[in-house]
Design an enzyme around this catalytic site. Structure first.
Site, PDB file in Angstrom:
ATOM      1  N   ASP A  65     112.064 139.260  41.035  1.00 44.82           N
ATOM      2  CA  ASP A  65     111.338 138.239  41.773  1.00 44.82           C
ATOM      3  C   ASP A  65     112.644 136.993  41.425  1.00 44.82           C
ATOM      4  O   ASP A  65     113.000 136.481  40.510  1.00 44.82           O
ATOM      5  CB  ASP A  65     109.865 137.795  40.753  1.00 44.82           C
ATOM      6  CG  ASP A  65     109.030 136.959  41.294  1.00 44.82           C
ATOM      7  OD1 ASP A  65     109.379 136.539  42.578  1.00 44.82           O
ATOM      8  OD2 ASP A  65     109.211 135.833  40.519  1.00 44.82           O
TER       9      ASP A  65
ATOM     10  N   ASP B 111     110.796 132.961  42.476  1.00 45.83           N
ATOM     11  CA  ASP B 111     109.991 131.692  42.031  1.00 45.83           C
ATOM     12  C   ASP B 111     109.965 131.903  40.591  1.00 45.83           C
ATOM     13  O   ASP B 111     109.094 132.971  40.539  1.00 45.83           O
ATOM     14  CB  ASP B 111     109.195 131.266  43.570  1.00 45.83           C
ATOM     15  CG  ASP B 111     109.754 131.156  44.518  1.00 45.83           C
ATOM     16  OD1 ASP B 111     110.853 130.858  44.353  1.00 45.83           O
ATOM     17  OD2 ASP B 111     109.251 131.263  45.635  1.00 45.83           O
TER      18      ASP B 111
END
Length: 231
Positions: free
Chosen positions: A9, A11
């Protein structure tokens, strides 16, 4: 457990996202003040954000595509204020430039170096970060976004497509992320082991969940240490 690759991931895992969005929204409004003053006068920053949320509600089939939502919201604001709709594209490009001006967590780049040494890394994101613009593309073999796929985390097919791009079965790919529901439970349903890098936000973990991440910790450096110890 020995992992042969990673999905990661972006953000709130490699950088905090809300300071980035707030700065991008501020710079967008400044741009509108110069080029579309009627729009800027009618829509302050909170109003533009509410309009973007309204667009997401009105077009749920596009809710996975943050770029489309932002562009459409800018178009609607320009139209409502009577400004030129042709300004929507340069306005969005200005916003998008600032959306890429991230500030990494202190441990992020060293962790990417360590992970890359252990296996290929594919970015797996619901957001619209541009790895080249951010300056991190050299650490990744590619990126799979919700916009590219048509929907994102926590859907099982999104994780499986990421593993397929790595050429590895899900059980051999460690998914790393900060969001319990999207990253950890999503990976669990997809048959992927996971690492929850929660940056201290332990309240986000529900009590009644079947997901059991391989790793739980506050930083990526903690994860790198755990991988080194396991090997």
């Amino acid at each position: 457990m020995s992992f042969r690759g990673f999905t990661l991931d972006l953000d709130d895992t490699l950088w905090p996202i809300w300071p980035v969005i707030e700065r991008a929204e501020l710079e967008l409004h400044r741009w509108l003040q110069r080029h579309a003053p009627r729009t800027a006068a009618q829509f302050d920053i909170p109003a533009l954000r509410r309009l973007r949320d309204t667009v997401a509600e009105d077009f749920p089939e596009q809710a996975h595509d943050f770029s489309w939502l932002r562009h459409r919201a800018i178009e609607q604001a320009l139209s409502a204020a009577g400004d030129d709709l042709e300004l929507a594209r340069p306005a969005f490009h200005h916003f998008f430039h600032w959306r890429q001006q991230v500030v990494l967590f202190d441990d992020a780049e060293a962790a990417l170096v360590a992970l890359q040494a252990r296996g290929p890394i594919l970015a797996l994101t619901n957001g619209n970060a541009d790895l080249k613009a951010v300056g991190l593309d050299r650490y990744f073999v590619g990126i799979l976004s919700a916009r590219m796929h048509g929907r994102g985390k926590p859907h099982v097919d999104f994780f499986h497509t990421g593993c397929a791009q790595l050429g590895l079965p899900p059980q051999d790919v460690l998914h790393i992320g900060d969001d319990w529901a999207l990253d950890i439970e999503g990976a669990h349903r997809a048959g992927q082991p996971s690492a929850w890098v929660h940056r201290g936000q332990t309240a986000a973990k529900p009590l009644d969940t079947p997901a059991r991440p391989w790793f739980e910790g506050a930083t990526l450096q903690d994860l790198v240490s755990a991988l080194a110890a396991a090997s």
